[in-house]
Motif scaffolding. Structure first.
Motif, short mmCIF file in Angstrom:
data_model
loop_
_atom_site.label_atom_id
_atom_site.label_comp_id
_atom_site.label_asym_id
_atom_site.label_seq_id
_atom_site.Cartn_x
_atom_site.Cartn_y
_atom_site.Cartn_z
N PHE A 55 7.62 -5.77 4.11
CA PHE A 55 7.06 -5.29 5.31
C PHE A 55 5.85 -4.53 4.72
O PHE A 55 4.56 -4.71 4.93
CB PHE A 55 7.78 -4.34 6.29
CG PHE A 55 7.10 -3.45 7.07
CD1 PHE A 55 6.70 -4.18 8.39
CD2 PHE A 55 6.84 -2.33 6.77
CE1 PHE A 55 5.79 -3.63 9.23
CE2 PHE A 55 6.07 -1.55 7.75
CZ PHE A 55 5.44 -1.97 8.98
N ILE A 56 5.99 -3.58 3.69
CA ILE A 56 5.24 -2.61 3.09
C ILE A 56 3.82 -3.58 2.36
O ILE A 56 2.88 -3.36 2.74
CB ILE A 56 5.72 -1.76 1.90
CG1 ILE A 56 6.55 -0.68 2.97
CG2 ILE A 56 4.59 -0.88 1.51
CD1 ILE A 56 5.87 0.09 4.03
N ASP A 57 4.48 -4.42 1.81
CA ASP A 57 3.53 -5.22 1.19
C ASP A 57 2.58 -5.97 2.07
O ASP A 57 1.27 -6.24 1.84
CB ASP A 57 4.26 -6.49 0.01
CG ASP A 57 4.97 -5.77 -1.14
OD1 ASP A 57 4.24 -4.84 -1.52
OD2 ASP A 57 5.93 -6.16 -1.65
N ARG A 58 3.13 -6.50 3.07
CA ARG A 58 2.39 -7.37 4.01
C ARG A 58 1.32 -6.40 4.77
O ARG A 58 0.25 -6.76 5.26
CB ARG A 58 3.39 -8.15 4.98
CG ARG A 58 4.18 -9.21 4.57
CD ARG A 58 4.85 -9.93 5.50
NE ARG A 58 5.60 -9.07 6.79
CZ ARG A 58 6.97 -8.96 6.31
NH1 ARG A 58 7.60 -9.39 5.28
NH2 ARG A 58 7.49 -8.22 7.25
N LEU A 59 1.89 -5.14 5.24
CA LEU A 59 1.00 -4.08 5.62
C LEU A 59 -0.23 -3.75 4.98
O LEU A 59 -1.30 -3.61 5.36
CB LEU A 59 2.01 -2.93 6.21
CG LEU A 59 1.07 -1.67 6.74
CD1 LEU A 59 0.42 -2.23 8.11
CD2 LEU A 59 2.16 -0.46 6.79
N LEU A 60 0.17 -3.61 3.65
CA LEU A 60 -1.01 -3.18 2.79
C LEU A 60 -1.87 -4.44 2.44
O LEU A 60 -3.23 -4.12 2.47
CB LEU A 60 -0.52 -2.93 1.45
CG LEU A 60 0.41 -1.34 1.24
CD1 LEU A 60 0.92 -1.28 -0.27
CD2 LEU A 60 -0.31 -0.47 1.65
N ALA A 61 -1.54 -5.63 2.47
CA ALA A 61 -2.31 -6.48 2.31
C ALA A 61 -3.30 -6.97 3.84
O ALA A 61 -4.44 -7.05 3.46
CB ALA A 61 -1.53 -8.05 2.19
N PHE A 62 -2.81 -6.42 4.71
CA PHE A 62 -3.63 -6.53 5.92
C PHE A 62 -4.63 -5.16 6.00
O PHE A 62 -5.98 -5.39 6.37
CB PHE A 62 -2.79 -6.35 7.14
CG PHE A 62 -3.55 -5.91 8.52
CD1 PHE A 62 -4.47 -6.80 9.19
CD2 PHE A 62 -3.55 -4.53 8.99
CE1 PHE A 62 -5.06 -6.54 10.53
CE2 PHE A 62 -4.09 -4.10 10.01
CZ PHE A 62 -4.97 -5.05 10.92
N PHE B 136 -5.92 -3.62 3.54
CA PHE B 136 -7.14 -3.74 2.35
C PHE B 136 -7.95 -4.90 2.57
O PHE B 136 -8.98 -4.81 1.91
CB PHE B 136 -6.55 -4.02 0.86
CG PHE B 136 -5.85 -2.65 0.43
CD1 PHE B 136 -6.46 -1.66 0.18
CD2 PHE B 136 -4.57 -2.42 0.19
CE1 PHE B 136 -6.04 -0.44 -0.14
CE2 PHE B 136 -4.10 -1.29 -0.38
CZ PHE B 136 -4.71 -0.22 -0.53
N ALA B 137 -7.50 -5.65 3.69
CA ALA B 137 -8.40 -6.93 3.86
C ALA B 137 -9.65 -6.39 4.78
O ALA B 137 -10.55 -7.10 4.87
CB ALA B 137 -7.50 -7.94 5.02
N VAL B 138 -9.33 -5.28 5.46
CA VAL B 138 -10.45 -4.84 6.26
C VAL B 138 -11.09 -3.53 5.57
O VAL B 138 -10.57 -2.52 5.33
CB VAL B 138 -9.90 -4.40 7.83
CG1 VAL B 138 -11.10 -3.79 8.39
CG2 VAL B 138 -9.31 -5.62 8.16
N PRO B 139 -12.64 -3.90 5.13
CA PRO B 139 -13.06 -2.66 4.67
C PRO B 139 -13.05 -1.44 5.30
O PRO B 139 -13.41 -1.43 6.61
CB PRO B 139 -14.55 -3.27 4.42
CG PRO B 139 -14.39 -4.55 4.62
CD PRO B 139 -13.23 -5.11 5.25
N ALA C 65 -8.22 1.16 5.00
CA ALA C 65 -7.29 1.74 4.25
C ALA C 65 -7.48 3.26 4.51
O ALA C 65 -6.47 4.03 4.38
CB ALA C 65 -7.42 1.41 2.78
N THR C 66 -8.74 3.78 4.31
CA THR C 66 -8.99 5.13 4.22
C THR C 66 -8.69 5.87 5.45
O THR C 66 -7.87 6.96 5.77
CB THR C 66 -10.56 5.45 3.91
OG1 THR C 66 -10.92 4.86 2.78
CG2 THR C 66 -10.93 7.13 4.00
N VAL C 67 -8.88 4.97 6.68
CA VAL C 67 -8.35 5.65 8.10
C VAL C 67 -7.09 5.57 8.33
O VAL C 67 -6.47 6.71 8.51
CB VAL C 67 -9.05 4.60 9.13
CG1 VAL C 67 -8.60 5.20 10.53
CG2 VAL C 67 -10.76 4.79 9.02
#
Length: 298
Positions: A145-152, A154-157, A160-162
């Motif tokens: 789950f965490i890997d899939r969440l992070l992939a999503f 980081f796919a949107v510029p 991740a910061t927000v």
């Protein structure tokens, strides 16, 4: 806020302990660094004897984790954590560690294993829980789950910061989503790393401000120290362990009793073969974990 998904608010806290999180609001403010040398010769003899006499295989790391679980069963105060400057009793006994997804190929990356233990666990139980968790993780063919969440994320510029800022804010007030608290390794009683497996010395790893990890153990490569035994000098082998602790969770006396117990179990691992005679819990915070299947009984 009386409760947290991973714990229960501790009441009647000593005033000095109560003010400490306000003086040191972040976990990195309250880090205390310790060093311990476990007698590796004693541990090696025990592991070898178990293999020869009973056909049982153990690792040094499994014994260290089992010693931690047993010491927590006698000293629940160490298994507390600070959230939003308040003291909580953890409602589980848990540990996390990092493994290679493929032990024969470091290029395949790493994964974090997170395990819950029962305070009546024997060394066999701890070994079986750790082994099963590692095997299950390495059999996993799809990203978690965490890997899939992070992939999503980081796919949107900029997303991740927000997202990280929002989750950190929620975490600060004990409001982080339960699914993240369950999946992320930052919500455990103890994180342990075996840097000896990659040829490094023991480390005093920092505590994460994110989450509620209160103890970090770092096992390093074997140290040889000159000792005098029976009037003769020789080189003795030790297993060095760097320990980082959050001093806000309990008094120095409680920590001292906890580490004294751990030292005793590392010197006499055979004590871990049977369940403890009794277990202590914080008031209103008793918890249990089903025993692993096919556990060998002493």
């Amino acid at each position: 806020m009386a409760e947290d998904p991973t714990g229960r608010r501790v009441k009647g806290v000593d005033p000095v302990m109560r003010i400490t999180p306000y003086i040191m609001p972040m976990r990195c403010d309250a880090q205390v660094f310790l060093k311990h040398r476990a007698d590796k010769e004693t541990l090696s003899r025990y592991i070898r004897r178990q293999k020869l006499e009973h056909g049982e295989a153990f690792t040094y790391m499994q014994i260290v984790v089992a010693a931690y679980v047993r010491a927590v069963s006698r000293n629940p105060e160490v298994n507390r954590f600070i959230m939003n400057r308040q003291l909580f009793a953890r409602n589980n006994c848990s540990a996390a560690f990092t493994i290679l997804k493929n032990p024969y190929d470091a290029d395949e990356g790493e994964a974090v294993v997170k395990i819950r233990f029962d305070l009546t666990d024997t060394l066999y139980d701890v070994r079986d829980r750790m082994t099963a968790a590692i095997e299950a993780n390495r059999r996993e063919t799809q990203d978690g789950f965490i890997d899939r969440l992070l992939a999503f994320v980081f796919a949107v510029p900029g997303l991740a910061t927000v997202i990280v800022a929002l989750v950190r804010l929620l975490d600060r007030y004990g409001l982080a989503p339960g699914v993240l608290m369950e999946e992320l390794p930052f919500y455990v009683g103890m994180y342990i790393t075996n840097t000896a497996s990659i040829g490094l010395h023991d480390v005093n790893h920092h505590l994460y401000n994110w989450g509620n990890v209160g103890l970090f153990f770092g096992m390093g490569v074997t140290e040889k120290v000159s000792v005098v035994e029976n009037g003769e000098a020789r080189m003795k082998r030790y297993l060095p362990i760097g320990i980082t602790a959050d001093e806000r969770v309990c008094s120095g006396a409680h920590y001292a009793r906890f580490f004294t117990d751990m030292k005793r179990y590392l010197e006499h691992p055979e004590l871990l073969e049977t369940p403890p005679e009794s277990v202590r819990f914080d008031d209103g915070c008793e918890y249990h974990e089903p025993k692993p299947e096919n556990t060998v009984k002493a």
